[in-house]
Motif scaffolding. Structure first.
Motif, PDB file in Angstrom:
ATOM      1  N   LEU A   1       0.824  -1.203   0.000  1.00  0.00           N
ATOM      2  CA  LEU A   1       0.000   0.000   0.000  1.00  0.00           C
ATOM      3  C   LEU A   1       0.863   1.260   0.000  1.00  0.00           C
ATOM      4  CD1 LEU A   1      -2.822  -0.963   2.543  1.00  0.00           C
ATOM      5  CD2 LEU A   1      -2.971  -0.925   0.040  1.00  0.00           C
ATOM      6  N   GLU A   2       1.942   1.228   0.770  1.00  0.00           N
ATOM      7  CA  GLU A   2       2.839   2.383   0.821  1.00  0.00           C
ATOM      8  C   GLU A   2       3.526   2.595  -0.527  1.00  0.00           C
ATOM      9  OE1 GLU A   2       5.647   2.257   3.960  1.00  0.00           O
ATOM     10  OE2 GLU A   2       6.570   4.180   3.444  1.00  0.00           O
ATOM     11  N   ALA A   3       4.019   1.493  -1.130  1.00  0.00           N
ATOM     12  CA  ALA A   3       4.679   1.604  -2.431  1.00  0.00           C
ATOM     13  C   ALA A   3       3.711   2.064  -3.518  1.00  0.00           C
ATOM     14  CB  ALA A   3       5.296   0.261  -2.807  1.00  0.00           C
ATOM     15  N   SER A   4       2.431   1.782  -3.321  1.00  0.00           N
ATOM     16  CA  SER A   4       1.411   2.176  -4.309  1.00  0.00           C
ATOM     17  C   SER A   4       0.916   3.597  -4.095  1.00  0.00           C
ATOM     18  CB  SER A   4       0.226   1.198  -4.238  1.00  0.00           C
ATOM     19  OG  SER A   4       0.651  -0.139  -4.414  1.00  0.00           O
ATOM     20  N   GLY A   5       1.418   4.252  -3.051  1.00  0.00           N
ATOM     21  CA  GLY A   5       1.014   5.626  -2.788  1.00  0.00           C
ATOM     22  C   GLY A   5      -0.261   5.762  -1.997  1.00  0.00           C
ATOM     23  N   ILE A   6      -0.702   4.670  -1.375  1.00  0.00           N
ATOM     24  CA  ILE A   6      -1.963   4.702  -0.629  1.00  0.00           C
ATOM     25  C   ILE A   6      -1.719   4.773   0.877  1.00  0.00           C
ATOM     26  CG2 ILE A   6      -4.089   3.442  -0.100  1.00  0.00           C
ATOM     27  CD1 ILE A   6      -3.908   2.216  -2.859  1.00  0.00           C
ATOM     28  N   GLU A   7      -0.817   3.939   1.386  1.00  0.00           N
ATOM     29  CA  GLU A   7      -0.557   3.923   2.827  1.00  0.00           C
ATOM     30  C   GLU A   7      -0.101   5.301   3.283  1.00  0.00           C
ATOM     31  OE1 GLU A   7      -1.218   1.576   4.774  1.00  0.00           O
ATOM     32  OE2 GLU A   7       0.006   1.703   6.583  1.00  0.00           O
ATOM     33  N   PRO A   8      -0.728   5.887   4.288  1.00  0.00           N
ATOM     34  CA  PRO A   8      -0.374   7.256   4.693  1.00  0.00           C
ATOM     35  C   PRO A   8       1.015   7.320   5.316  1.00  0.00           C
ATOM     36  CG  PRO A   8      -1.871   6.291   6.286  1.00  0.00           C
ATOM     37  CD  PRO A   8      -1.776   5.312   5.146  1.00  0.00           C
TER      38      PRO A   8
END
Length: 407
Positions: free
Chosen positions: A382-389
């Motif tokens: 999620l972080e690598a996809s730009g979603i995880e805050p």
């Protein structure tokens, strides 16, 4: 898929030689030829087991349940984490190589139970913690050592006992068990709960018996991050007092530092686009991620929501097909994405089909993923996809900035 325990299923899954060793420790079935039984079909053991009294079976059945629960990837990971703390480096390396070479997690769990029982208690505690949701995180704590001496542990237990006895009339007794897991310190607290009656069968007689169960409070402290994760299923009002008790008894602080507002926000808007691509790390085992559900909330009228949910088993873009159908009659620019449900296909064991993991992300910063090994991979994705805050950028005051500049 949920795993359900029965002793028959447990006997079938466990190698006969290890069953023989277990029962030898209990001085049972010495005349039973375990080697003559066909693996996976220990019918003779089933018959012998049924001849035991209820009192004989109960204790062993409880142990079998624990061994069964630990006979999985998550259980093996927990055993490794505890063994790393218990053993020196050379012993630990040999131990991991030995267990990794065994054919199944049932072999591994039983061997640890029989031959390395000092690792068992901590491993079962870690496994249990890994299965829990609803953790509450507190940051802005000092990066200091957690005190685990007897006096500090007793102080924490006493504070928990006093608090719940005063506010809720329970907690007459409390015990706290500390464990170290890598760089994390775990504290499992078990205060006494209200008395309850349970329906039980004892020696063939049915009765309602009173007993005093425990409820649990779990603290996980990271001295490296200066953060505290708390698990407690009870009144929200108890959260900050419990955090404060930990800070006083274990961190030796005069008071709990203020909790800065968590300004993190999931950016879910990109998921409105069918072309959005998730970015799993190479080697993570994450094969595919599909959007199963979208919840849209009105920007104009609070409480107005539209939920789009579709069967993605045959078409992974099924939700977006629904979305296209309503675009003509609904001004989507007047709605925000406030919740998504995702289904990830993850290879956990190369010899088995990919595991399906479903989880939800809800605006502003809630996620149903836990913090075990598999879920951490999904959080990384999620972080690598730009979603995880991410954490907000550090705000530096004028005086502090000047000091830094002159340093």
């Amino acid at each position: 898929m949920a795993r359900y325990y029965t002793n028959n299923n447990f006997f079938r899954q466990m190698p006969n030689a290890l069953l023989a060793r277990y029962f030898q420790t209990h001085r049972l079935f010495g005349d039973l030829d375990f080697s003559a039984m066909k693996e996976g079909k220990p019918d003779a053991l089933f018959e012998a087991w049924r001849t035991l009294s209820e009192a004989q079976r109960n204790g062993m059945d409880a142990e079998f349940r624990d061994i069964f629960d630990m006979s999985c990837e998550k259980g093996f990971r927990a055993m490794i984490d505890e063994a790393e703390f218990q053993m020196d480096e050379d012993e630990f390396t040999i131990w991991v190589e030995k267990l990794s070479g065994l054919p199944s997690h049932f072999d591994r769990a039983m061997l640890v139970y029989l031959d390395h029982n000092a690792c068992w208690k901590g491993a079962t505690r870690f496994y249990h913690a890994d299965t829990l949701s609803y953790w509450r995180k507190r940051k802005n704590l000092p990066q200091k050592k957690a005190e685990t001496d007897d006096d500090s542990i007793q102080e924490l237990a006493g504070r928990i006992r006093t608090y719940f006895h005063h506010t809720e009339g329970r907690g007459n007794n409390c015990v706290v068990e500390p464990f170290r897991r890598g760089e994390l310190e775990y504290f499992f607290a078990y205060p006494e709960d209200y008395s309850q009656q349970s329906s039980e069968w004892v020696n063939g007689e049915f009765a309602h018996r009173p007993h005093n169960p425990a409820f649990e409070v779990i603290f996980v402290y990271s001295g490296k991050e200066g953060s505290l994760d708390l698990y407690f299923r009870g009144s929200y009002k108890a959260i900050e007092p419990l955090q404060s008790m930990f800070a006083t008894a274990i961190l030796k602080l005069d008071k709990l530092p203020p909790d800065p507002k968590d300004a993190r926000i999931y950016d879910l808007a990109p998921l409105l686009q069918k072309s959005f691509d998730f970015a799993p790390a190479v080697g993570s085992g994450i094969e595919n991620v599909v959007v199963k559900k979208l919840r849209l909330s009105s920007r104009e009228k609070k409480g107005d929501r539209i939920t789009l949910e579709a069967d993605t088993s045959e078409n992974q873009d099924a939700v977006y097909i629904l979305l296209d159908q309503i675009r003509g009659s609904l001004p989507l620019n007047m709605y925000n994405v406030t919740q998504v449900e995702l289904a990830a296909s993850v290879v956990v064991d190369a010899d088995k089909p990919a595991k399906q993991v479903t989880f939800r992300i809800t605006y502003p910063n809630s996620c149903s993923l836990k913090y075990d090994e598999l879920d951490l991979k999904l959080r990384d994705m999620l972080e690598a996809s730009g979603i995880e805050p991410k954490e907000p950028k550090e705000e530096v005051g004028a005086v502090e900035a000047l000091v830094r500049a002159e340093a």
